[in-house]
Design a protein around this motif. Structure first.
Motif, PDB file in Angstrom:
ATOM      1  N   ASN A 267       0.831  -1.205   0.000  1.00  0.00           N
ATOM      2  CA  ASN A 267       0.000   0.000   0.000  1.00  0.00           C
ATOM      3  C   ASN A 267       0.863   1.251   0.000  1.00  0.00           C
ATOM      4  O   ASN A 267       0.585   2.215  -0.722  1.00  0.00           O
ATOM      5  N   TYR A 268       1.904   1.250   0.820  1.00  0.00           N
ATOM      6  CA  TYR A 268       2.753   2.438   0.933  1.00  0.00           C
ATOM      7  C   TYR A 268       3.497   2.698  -0.374  1.00  0.00           C
ATOM      8  O   TYR A 268       3.526   3.833  -0.871  1.00  0.00           O
ATOM      9  N   ALA A 269       4.088   1.654  -0.944  1.00  0.00           N
ATOM     10  CA  ALA A 269       4.812   1.827  -2.208  1.00  0.00           C
ATOM     11  C   ALA A 269       3.869   2.277  -3.318  1.00  0.00           C
ATOM     12  O   ALA A 269       4.220   3.141  -4.135  1.00  0.00           O
ATOM     13  N   TYR A 270       2.662   1.708  -3.349  1.00  0.00           N
ATOM     14  CA  TYR A 270       1.692   2.103  -4.372  1.00  0.00           C
ATOM     15  C   TYR A 270       1.235   3.555  -4.171  1.00  0.00           C
ATOM     16  O   TYR A 270       0.954   4.256  -5.152  1.00  0.00           O
ATOM     17  N   THR A 271       1.156   3.987  -2.926  1.00  0.00           N
ATOM     18  CA  THR A 271       0.744   5.369  -2.669  1.00  0.00           C
ATOM     19  C   THR A 271       1.761   6.354  -3.232  1.00  0.00           C
ATOM     20  O   THR A 271       1.398   7.363  -3.852  1.00  0.00           O
ATOM     21  N   VAL A 272       3.044   6.064  -3.021  1.00  0.00           N
ATOM     22  CA  VAL A 272       4.088   6.913  -3.588  1.00  0.00           C
ATOM     23  C   VAL A 272       4.016   6.884  -5.116  1.00  0.00           C
ATOM     24  O   VAL A 272       4.097   7.921  -5.784  1.00  0.00           O
ATOM     25  N   LEU A 273       3.847   5.690  -5.686  1.00  0.00           N
ATOM     26  CA  LEU A 273       3.756   5.544  -7.138  1.00  0.00           C
ATOM     27  C   LEU A 273       2.537   6.286  -7.682  1.00  0.00           C
ATOM     28  O   LEU A 273       2.610   6.953  -8.731  1.00  0.00           O
ATOM     29  N   ARG A 274       1.424   6.191  -6.977  1.00  0.00           N
ATOM     30  CA  ARG A 274       0.192   6.873  -7.414  1.00  0.00           C
ATOM     31  C   ARG A 274       0.379   8.384  -7.422  1.00  0.00           C
ATOM     32  O   ARG A 274      -0.072   9.068  -8.340  1.00  0.00           O
ATOM     33  N   ALA A 275       1.054   8.896  -6.405  1.00  0.00           N
ATOM     34  CA  ALA A 275       1.298  10.333  -6.341  1.00  0.00           C
ATOM     35  C   ALA A 275       2.183  10.779  -7.498  1.00  0.00           C
ATOM     36  O   ALA A 275       1.932  11.821  -8.131  1.00  0.00           O
ATOM     37  N   GLY A 276       3.236  10.008  -7.790  1.00  0.00           N
ATOM     38  CA  GLY A 276       4.102  10.348  -8.908  1.00  0.00           C
ATOM     39  C   GLY A 276       3.376  10.276 -10.238  1.00  0.00           C
ATOM     40  O   GLY A 276       3.607  11.104 -11.136  1.00  0.00           O
TER      41      GLY A 276
END
Length: 285
Positions: free
Chosen positions: A164-173
């Motif tokens: 979830n955390y890695a995807y959140t960063v990816l989603r923001a980018g």
């Protein structure tokens, strides 16, 4: 968090504990309790097109602050995006799914897991993915990557929380790249839920998820069991991690920018294919 002379500064107990140049920031992900922000900082982030993602439980995004004006031709490009016909969206979605499945195979190959069959699945994807090949690949992928007992649960802890955390960063980018291209993140290809303000980001980030999965696999292999002060920096590397493309090795962030710009050209009718990372080499760890 506050702004000070071109820097984002972090303070605790009235003492500064860190600072980052604002121009070097791709996204800000807030996933801790009791964080405060200055309005000056929020304006400075918006002026640079840097999204602020506020996370809730299990490190999933609860809200995103993004700039109102991200591109000089924003109105025109958003109009073309909104008018895009369904057959075009289905064709572009098939390209996204095919690239994602190829990336899943590359991730499995990188960690030494069986990956045979994913290239064939990628070639089976048709316009709109009516056969749901994406789900077929996922059912094979997760047990091969994290073990037979693993279940992908968005509300889960441990490995799921790290994903979830890695995807959140990816989603923001991804959202930043979309807005910089003059597109609207709410107007998606396949993700079209009425309450999803970042449907297009959820679409375009799909081929990059397997690289985030690889980061999680690496930190879990190193002994990590949860999202903490040690794992957050490792997982946040997703936007600067190199991956293989048809043009050579490139960090994820520029790949996202090229993908968003190609989507704008497809909506405008000047291109037929998205600029997607393809599996030319095993993904770089």
């Amino acid at each position: 968090m506050a702004k000070s002379h071109g820097f984002l500064t972090l303070s605790a107990d009235d003492a500064e504990i860190g600072r980052v140049p604002l121009d070097d920031i791709a996204a800000v992900v807030a996933s801790a309790h009791a964080i405060t922000y200055s309005n000056t900082l929020l304006v400075a982030l918006a002026e640079r097109g840097v999204p602020l993602v506020v996370c809730g439980a299990n490190h999933r995004p609860a809200a995103v602050l993004w700039a109102a004006d991200g591109h000089h031709d924003q109105a025109g490009r958003m109009s073309e995006q909104a008018a895009a016909p369904l057959p075009l969206k289905k064709r572009l979605w098939a390209q996204v799914v095919s690239a994602k499945i190829e990336s899943q195979g590359a991730t499995l190959e990188t960690v030494g897991a069986p990956h045979e069959g994913f290239a064939l699945l990628a070639r089976k994807v048709r316009s709109g993915d009516p056969d749901n090949v994406e789900a077929q690949a996922a059912r094979r992928y997760w047990p091969l990557l994290f073990g037979e007992d693993f279940r992908r649960e968005r509300a889960g802890g441990g490995v799921n929380a790290m994903l979830n955390y890695a995807y959140t960063v990816l989603r923001a980018g991804t959202a930043r790249a979309i807005m910089a291209a003059g597109l609207h993140p709410s107007l998606g290809l396949a993700h079209r839920q009425r309450g999803n303000a970042f449907a297009l980001a959820d679409d375009l980030m799909e081929p990059f998820r397997p690289l985030a999965d690889l980061l999680v696999h690496d930190v879990v292999s190193g002994g990590a069991t949860e999202v903490d002060r040690e794992t957050k920096p490792e997982l946040a590397r997703i936007l600067i991690t190199d991956m293989s493309t048809s043009d050579g090795v490139s960090p994820v962030a520029p790949c996202l920018e090229r993908l968003a710009l190609s989507a704008a050209r497809c909506f405008a009718g000047t291109a037929r294919k998205l600029d997607l990372p393809r599996r030319t080499l095993p993904l770089e760890g």
